[in-house]
Scaffold this active site. Structure first.
Site, PDB file in Angstrom:
ATOM      1  N   HIS A 188       2.865   3.384   9.571  1.00 28.27           N
ATOM      2  CA  HIS A 188       2.542   3.105   8.174  1.00 28.27           C
ATOM      3  C   HIS A 188       1.847   4.260   7.478  1.00 28.27           C
ATOM      4  CE1 HIS A 188       3.706  -0.923   9.437  1.00 28.27           C
ATOM      5  NE2 HIS A 188       4.144  -0.964   8.201  1.00 28.27           N
TER       6      HIS A 188
ATOM      7  N   ARG B 222       4.056  -3.654  -0.673  1.00 27.26           N
ATOM      8  CA  ARG B 222       3.341  -4.052   0.549  1.00 27.26           C
ATOM      9  C   ARG B 222       1.928  -4.452   0.150  1.00 27.26           C
ATOM     10  NH1 ARG B 222       6.320   0.678   2.596  1.00 27.26           N
ATOM     11  NH2 ARG B 222       7.439   0.110   4.493  1.00 27.26           N
TER      12      ARG B 222
ATOM     13  N   ARG C 159       5.657  -8.655  -1.176  1.00 28.08           N
ATOM     14  CA  ARG C 159       5.752  -9.226   0.169  1.00 28.08           C
ATOM     15  C   ARG C 159       4.430  -9.892   0.541  1.00 28.08           C
ATOM     16  NH1 ARG C 159       7.106  -5.160   4.967  1.00 28.08           N
ATOM     17  NH2 ARG C 159       4.923  -4.613   4.731  1.00 28.08           N
TER      18      ARG C 159
ATOM     19  N   GLU D 164      14.064  -8.098  10.096  1.00 26.56           N
ATOM     20  CA  GLU D 164      13.517  -6.942  10.812  1.00 26.56           C
ATOM     21  C   GLU D 164      13.329  -7.228  12.299  1.00 26.56           C
ATOM     22  OE1 GLU D 164       9.915  -5.720   8.831  1.00 26.56           O
ATOM     23  OE2 GLU D 164       9.238  -7.764   8.524  1.00 26.56           O
TER      24      GLU D 164
ATOM     25  N   ASN E  91      12.751  -0.267   9.615  1.00 25.12           N
ATOM     26  CA  ASN E  91      11.720   0.353  10.467  1.00 25.12           C
ATOM     27  C   ASN E  91      11.443  -0.539  11.672  1.00 25.12           C
ATOM     28  OD1 ASN E  91      11.614   1.959   8.244  1.00 25.12           O
ATOM     29  ND2 ASN E  91       9.715   1.108   7.458  1.00 25.12           N
ATOM     30  N   ASP E  92      11.153  -1.800  11.371  1.00 27.99           N
ATOM     31  CA  ASP E  92      10.883  -2.717  12.478  1.00 27.99           C
ATOM     32  C   ASP E  92      12.163  -3.080  13.205  1.00 27.99           C
ATOM     33  OD1 ASP E  92       8.112  -3.186  12.770  1.00 27.99           O
ATOM     34  OD2 ASP E  92       8.112  -4.134  10.804  1.00 27.99           O
TER      35      ASP E  92
ATOM     36  N   ARG F 257       7.272   2.057  17.278  1.00 24.36           N
ATOM     37  CA  ARG F 257       7.438   2.986  16.165  1.00 24.36           C
ATOM     38  C   ARG F 257       6.253   3.932  16.000  1.00 24.36           C
ATOM     39  NH1 ARG F 257       7.284  -1.190  10.988  1.00 24.36           N
ATOM     40  NH2 ARG F 257       6.708   0.612   9.737  1.00 24.36           N
TER      41      ARG F 257
ATOM     42  N   CYS G  21      15.163  -2.038   2.680  1.00 30.38           N
ATOM     43  CA  CYS G  21      13.901  -1.486   2.185  1.00 30.38           C
ATOM     44  C   CYS G  21      13.156  -0.670   3.250  1.00 30.38           C
ATOM     45  CB  CYS G  21      12.994  -2.581   1.637  1.00 30.38           C
ATOM     46  SG  CYS G  21      12.430  -3.717   2.903  1.00 30.38           S
TER      47      CYS G  21
HETATM   48  C1  PEP Z   1      10.304  -2.291   7.788  1.00 35.52           C
HETATM   49  O1  PEP Z   1       9.912  -2.756   8.853  1.00 35.52           O
HETATM   50  O2  PEP Z   1      11.361  -1.634   7.673  1.00 35.52           O
HETATM   51  C2  PEP Z   1       9.531  -2.499   6.556  1.00 35.52           C
HETATM   52  C3  PEP Z   1      10.007  -2.151   5.390  1.00 35.52           C
HETATM   53  O3  PEP Z   1       8.277  -3.028   6.701  1.00 35.52           O
HETATM   54  P1  PEP Z   1       6.994  -2.221   7.198  1.00 35.52           P
HETATM   55  O4  PEP Z   1       7.406  -0.775   7.337  1.00 35.52           O
HETATM   56  O5  PEP Z   1       5.927  -2.424   6.213  1.00 35.52           O
HETATM   57  O6  PEP Z   1       6.725  -2.855   8.522  1.00 35.52           O
HETATM   58 MG    MG Z   2       8.339  -4.251   8.805  1.00 38.34          MG
END
Ligand code: PEP
Ligand code: MG
Length: 754
Positions: free
Chosen positions: A362, A469, A505, A603, A626-627, A637, A674
């Site tokens: 993050h 977020r 979110r 995710e 990402n997740d 990650r 996203c």
């Molecule tokens: C993701 O997981 O791709 C996402 C957009 O959420 P975050 O990066 O805040 O976990």
């Molecule tokens: Mg996520």
């Protein structure tokens, strides 16, 4: 032997310099194995020789003087084969080389263990014994374990230039440390180390601006701790036996001892600030305690560490509250938090460098959103030595230069100028529609979430906010923010973008996003209590947030609500029931609220396989790549060690995305992406080809992605996707996408190393 090994590793780890580490190591290893000689040779590839850097059992003047040609002798053989050489009588071996004057002639037994880092031999650790004998397996593994430990210390000393007598590694001509390219751009500035409080090991070196004042601070802190101990002793007095009571006296004596007080003061006079001087004194005392054989006395080392921590706490409490950030601050730390970033005045933050973290953490996302270059996961970063140092962070390649030479600085100035020219080209795309050459519009939304920004970057360019977020406003607060505070925050973002839609979110804490006032300790946080799992267990937190969102949207009606970390339809059903309840309650209280469109994040692999069922219940789906990548590939990650395995272009990720789009199509729902993949220009044709309805990304990506979009047709995108789906590896997919960018003349959108 295990205890000895652990003790040596710890001592080597804490040694203030490589020289000190090597001398401790040769002495301790020789003693532990009962050998006659233990020595360390380091390889100097430039001069093509192995240099004796430390030895116990050889004449003192041999160190630095004995040099063995690269491929000669048994040292050369060990290094060349990158393997262990264990001989009971070395003198009969064809490679045996008698080294005049090294005192090694009468030694028969030989054990050579290569010191290897990233598959490269850095030197050789050697044990010798007069009498012929073969070193036993457990002795060999003991030495191998230490050689591995030593490799990291040597590589670090080389990259920082600490290793005198040897040139820097020729593979790294301009001396830099390598990490992960986490946010593009180049930052030049001065290191500013951030570290957790009351952690002695994390304290950086800093020059003492006023040594007398530092000494005074230190004395006051010591006196304070002594008084604490006296108070505690008096309070416990009656309840303790005499020998236990004596402990308080022992602590006081230790605290006021010459080796604690006078040594620290001497270190302050030598130039370090009080906290750094204290850290070194404690480290030295601990090393002395470690050498004590009596286990009871050795354990007293823990008391020294504890006393050191208490003095440190007092020093830190007494430190001035206002922090003077350098004009061009390069934030350096073992791990850097969103709060530490937010504390740097806007405009002063030139870059971020940390030992932990990766491109999908993050902090990286935040850095990209703010347009601040970042190199994370720089495993060998000597954090404590970087305060006030001039540095360059190359966020394209994930490199960090310390005390860069004039040539490196000039090269980076040129790169920055190129960057500006390229940005000017991109600027020309501003205000042009985000559509393909055949007129197909793909709305580009903004990912944001910084409570501090009044006018978020990229706001004019985007079709709205695709992902707000909410964690950051929660993180910078000192307790769960109430309904009114949240309302003000959401209202601001909804108003700023109205009439464009804003997707907010619900709270997604847990994993690597911790709230200081809501600590969750788990052995596996990414598989633990996070996102909807927390808010489902705490409906009061969820309801407060949803009420604030619904009220914030009154009269604007541009709110969309998004639920994170969905793994099952039950979670959705529960959340939808609560949202409906919040809406009804507010209406009953007289607020003219409306039920907004509610979407689910995809995710987690389970959500991919049930995308159709999620879509049936929701207004839209939003894929968090990402997740999703982390969970599909089982790669943390944030873990720099496995960062190379984290691949958003992995064919499994592409197939998962295809399945989500299909599942949503069955119920006529739209799919947005996203995660960071949405902002990667290489992925634009793939996502467009799949029929994704919108993309949401950090401000820095909007024009880049628009550039690609405006240069291809939908037919072409589908063609590229078709070929990508035939790829068996992520590397193949990336290569294909890169070739496509080159063909349309946009290769410059992706820098080398990304
Ligand atoms: C993701 O997981 O791709 C996402 C957009 O959420 P975050 O990066 O805040 O976990
Ligand atoms: Mg996520």
């Amino acid at each position: 032997m295990l205890a000895t090994l652990r003790r040596i590793i710890e001592t080597v780890d804490k040694a203030p310099s490589l020289d000190a580490a090597l001398s401790v190591l040769v002495r301790e290893v020789k003693q532990a194995i009962g050998a006659d000689v233990c020595s360390v040779y380091l390889t100097d590839p430039e001069r093509r020789e192995h240099v004796l850097m430390a030895a116990d059992g050889l004449p003192a003047d041999a160190v630095g003087r004995v040099r063995i040609p690269l491929h000669r002798g048994l040292i050369g053989r060990t290094a060349e084969r990158a393997d262990i050489v264990n001989l009971d009588d070395a003198t009969t071996h064809p490679n045996y080389l008698a080294i005049t004057g090294s005192g090694e002639e009468p030694l028969h037994a030989f054990l050579g263990v290569p010191i290897i880092q990233h598959r490269k031999v850095l030197g050789v650790l050697v044990l010798r014994q007069r009498a012929p004998r073969r070193f036993a397996d457990e002795e060999v593994t003991f030495v191998v374990t230490l050689a591995v430990q030593l490799a990291a210390a040597i590589a670090l000393a080389r990259s920082t230039g600490e290793l005198v007598g040897l040139p820097p590694d020729p593979g790294l001509p301009a001396r830099y440390l390598e990490g992960i390219a986490a946010a593009p751009g180049v930052g030049t500035g001065t290191g500013f180390v951030v570290y957790p409080p009351a952690d002695l090991d994390a304290v950086p070196d800093k020059p003492a601006a006023d040594p007398d004042a530092e000494i005074e601070l230190f004395r006051t802190a010591v006196a304070g701790v002594a008084a604490d101990i006296a108070r505690l002793g008096a309070r416990m007095g009656g309840a303790l036996r005499d020998e236990d009571q004596a402990l308080f006296e022992a602590w006081r004596l230790m605290l006021e001892s010459e080796s604690f007080v006078a040594d620290t003061i001497e270190r302050i006079r030598a130039g370090n600030w009080a906290q750094g001087a204290l850290r070194d004194t404690v480290a030295e005392l601990l090393a002395e305690f470690d050498r004590i054989d009596d286990p009871y006395l050795r354990e007293r080392g823990a008391d020294v560490r504890d006393l050191g921590r208490q003095v440190l706490l007092r020093l830190q409490r007494g430190a001035p509250a206002t922090t003077a950030y350098p004009e061009q601050t390069l934030l350096v730390g073992d791990e850097i938090s969103a709060m530490q970033i937010a504390a740097v005045p806007r405009g002063s933050l030139a870059g971020i460098v940390s030992r932990r973290g990766s491109a999908s953490s993050h902090v990286a996302i935040l850095a990209r959103g703010m347009g601040v270059p970042a190199a994370l996961g720089v495993l060998e970063l000597p954090v404590s030595r970087l305060e006030g140092r001039s540095m360059i962070v190359d966020g394209y390649r994930g490199r960090v230069y310390m005390q860069p030479s004039a040539a490196v600085t000039a090269e980076y100035r040129r790169l920055a100028a190129e960057e500006r020219a390229f940005s000017a080209e991109l600027e020309a795309l501003r205000n042009l529609p985000a559509e393909t050459t055949d007129g197909f519009a793909l709305p580009l939304y903004l990912n944001t979430g910084l409570v501090l920004e009044q006018r978020p970057l990229g706001m004019d360019e985007s079709a709205g906010v695709g992902l707000y977020r909410t964690e950051l406003p929660f993180m910078v607060s000192d307790r769960f923010p109430g309904e009114e505070a949240q309302l003000r925050n959401y209202r601001r973002v909804l108003e700023t973008f109205a009439p464009r839609p804003v997707t907010i979110r619900t709270l997604d804490v847990g994993g690597d996003k911790q709230l200081p006032y809501f600590p969750v300790t788990e052995s596996n946080p990414f598989l633990g209590w996070r996102g909807i799992r927390i808010t489902r267990d705490h409906p009061e937190i969820f309801m407060t947030q949803v009420r604030a969102m619904l009220r914030a949207a009154i009269g604007l009606d541009n709110l969309q609500l998004l639920l994170p970390m969905i793994t099952s339809v039950d979670e959705l059903d529960d959340a939808l029931t609560l949202i409906q309840r919040a809406c009804d309650e507010l209406a009953a209280e007289g607020h003219p609220v409306r039920l907004p469109p509610v979407g689910a994040m995809v995710e987690v692999p389970a959500a991919v396989y049930q995308a159709d069922l999620l879509a049936r219940r929701m207004s839209f789906l939003s894929v968090g790549t990402n997740d999703l990548t982390q969970y599909l590939l089982a790669v943390d990650r944030n873990n720099a060690r496995v960062a190379a395995l984290y691949d958003e272009f992995h064919p499994a990720v592409l197939r998962a995305l295809m399945q989500v789009v299909e599942g949503a199509r069955a119920y006529g729902r739209e799919v947005s992406v996203c995660g960071e993949l949405a902002g990667d220009p290489r992925a634009t044709p793939l996502l467009l080809g799949m029929g994704v309805h919108s993309l949401s990304m950090g401000a820095g990506s909007l024009l880049r992605v628009k550039g690609v979009l405006r240069s291809i047709s939908r037919t072409r995108a589908k063609e590229v996707l078709g070929r990508a789906l035939l790829c068996e590896t992520g590397a193949c997919v990336r290569r294909l996408c890169m070739e496509m960018l080159e063909e349309i003349g946009l290769g410059g959108l992706v820098r080398p190393g990304r």
